[in-house]
Design a protein around this motif. Structure first.
Motif, short mmCIF file in Angstrom:
data_model
loop_
_atom_site.label_atom_id
_atom_site.label_comp_id
_atom_site.label_asym_id
_atom_site.label_seq_id
_atom_site.Cartn_x
_atom_site.Cartn_y
_atom_site.Cartn_z
N THR A 142 -24.11 -29.36 -27.88
CA THR A 142 -25.34 -29.88 -28.47
C THR A 142 -26.45 -30.01 -27.42
O THR A 142 -27.57 -29.58 -27.64
CB THR A 142 -25.09 -31.24 -29.11
N MET A 143 -26.11 -30.59 -26.30
CA MET A 143 -27.13 -30.89 -25.31
C MET A 143 -26.77 -30.28 -23.96
O MET A 143 -25.62 -30.30 -23.54
CB MET A 143 -27.29 -32.40 -25.15
N MET A 144 -27.77 -29.74 -23.33
CA MET A 144 -27.62 -29.25 -21.97
C MET A 144 -28.65 -29.95 -21.09
O MET A 144 -29.69 -30.40 -21.57
CB MET A 144 -27.79 -27.74 -21.91
N PHE A 145 -28.33 -30.03 -19.82
CA PHE A 145 -29.16 -30.79 -18.90
C PHE A 145 -29.45 -29.95 -17.67
O PHE A 145 -28.60 -29.17 -17.22
CB PHE A 145 -28.45 -32.08 -18.47
N TRP A 146 -30.62 -30.17 -17.13
CA TRP A 146 -31.00 -29.50 -15.87
C TRP A 146 -31.27 -30.55 -14.82
O TRP A 146 -32.02 -31.51 -15.05
CB TRP A 146 -32.24 -28.63 -16.08
N TYR A 147 -30.65 -30.35 -13.64
CA TYR A 147 -30.79 -31.28 -12.53
C TYR A 147 -31.36 -30.54 -11.32
O TYR A 147 -31.16 -29.34 -11.16
CB TYR A 147 -29.43 -31.86 -12.13
N THR A 201 -22.69 -32.11 -21.53
CA THR A 201 -21.85 -33.28 -21.69
C THR A 201 -22.06 -33.86 -23.07
O THR A 201 -23.12 -33.69 -23.66
CB THR A 201 -22.17 -34.35 -20.63
N THR A 202 -21.09 -34.54 -23.52
CA THR A 202 -21.26 -35.31 -24.74
C THR A 202 -21.26 -36.79 -24.42
O THR A 202 -20.95 -37.61 -25.24
CB THR A 202 -20.15 -35.00 -25.76
N GLY A 203 -21.58 -37.11 -23.19
CA GLY A 203 -21.78 -38.50 -22.80
C GLY A 203 -20.50 -39.23 -22.47
O GLY A 203 -20.27 -39.58 -21.33
N ARG A 204 -19.67 -39.47 -23.45
CA ARG A 204 -18.47 -40.22 -23.19
C ARG A 204 -17.38 -39.38 -22.57
O ARG A 204 -16.35 -39.91 -22.17
CB ARG A 204 -17.97 -40.87 -24.48
N THR A 205 -17.61 -38.09 -22.55
CA THR A 205 -16.67 -37.23 -21.84
C THR A 205 -17.34 -36.72 -20.57
O THR A 205 -18.53 -36.86 -20.40
CB THR A 205 -16.23 -36.05 -22.71
#
Lengths: 114, 113
Positions: free
Chosen positions: B30-35, B96-100
């Protein structure tokens, strides 16, 4: 606001000795805590996490971490360090209010000497 | 566990040019992140990339400088625009799905000269 502190830039330990890498956190809700390791020229690898349940969490490569709510800490430990454990270690936190974002600590470089 | 392929792994670019970094995940997320990880520093979240909507940028990061695409649930790109030497960093994508646990790409080491 969420924050994570890793008070030590570097930790030095002799091979075979126990190691501890410190992490403290500040969140407004229930914390979700993670440890990651970064080897040179590599991405981040997941080591372990605390979501709920037992305060002592066991992870990859013999590492473990203890969640201490009263001290807001999540220190990473290993009973017997290996030279191959030498790397950069990051603590990260998410919260129950915004579980998809991670806030990372500044990192601690672990150096294990033979 | 998810596998994220990120490319290029490194690049050296001239100032004023742009570089597009690609991330491919082996499953739908669902969500991807860029750092961004500046030399000797920790990871700083640039933005969250949602499929089908505009990316959400963190304070200090703007779409004109770091445009993001998320055309489907397995792919995202980050462009570093009009680069300057201060943009020299490692750029990482994650899902990530946050809790994982979050899974990260191998990172793109960018040097701007």
């Amino acid at each position: 606001a969420q924050s994570v502190a890793q008070p030590e830039d570097q930790v030095n330990v002799a091979e075979g000795n126990p190691l501890t890498v410190k992490c403290t956190y500040s969140v407004s809700g229930n914390p979700y805590l993670f440890w990651y390791v970064q080897y040179p020229n590599r991405g981040l690898q997941f080591l372990l996490k605390y979501i709920t349940g037992d305060n002592l969490v066991k992870g990859s490569y013999g590492f473990e971490a203890e969640f201490n709510k009263s001290q807001t800490s999540f220190h990473l430990k290993k009973p017997s360090a290996l030279v191959s454990d030498s790397a950069l270690y990051f603590c990260a936190v998410g919260t129950s209010y915004n579980t998809d974002k991670l806030i990372f600590g500044t990192g601690t470089r672990l150096q294990v000497f033979p | 566990s998810a596998v994220i392929s990120q490319k290029p792994s490194r690049d050296i670019c001239q100032r004023g040019t742009s570089l597009t970094i690609q991330c491919q995940v082996d499953s739908q997320v669902t969500m991807m992140f860029w750092y961004r990880q500046q030399p000797g520093q920790s990871l700083t979240l640039i933005a969250t990339a949602n499929q089908g909507s505009e990316a959400t940028y963190e304070s200090g990061f703007v779409i004109d400088k770091f445009p993001i695409s998320r055309p489907n649930l397995t792919f995202s790109t980050l462009t570093v625009s009009n680069m300057s030497p201060e943009d020299s960093s490692i750029y990482l994508c994650s899902e990530t799905t946050g809790r994982t646990e979050a899974f990260f790409g191998q990172g793109t080491r960018l040097t701007v000269v």
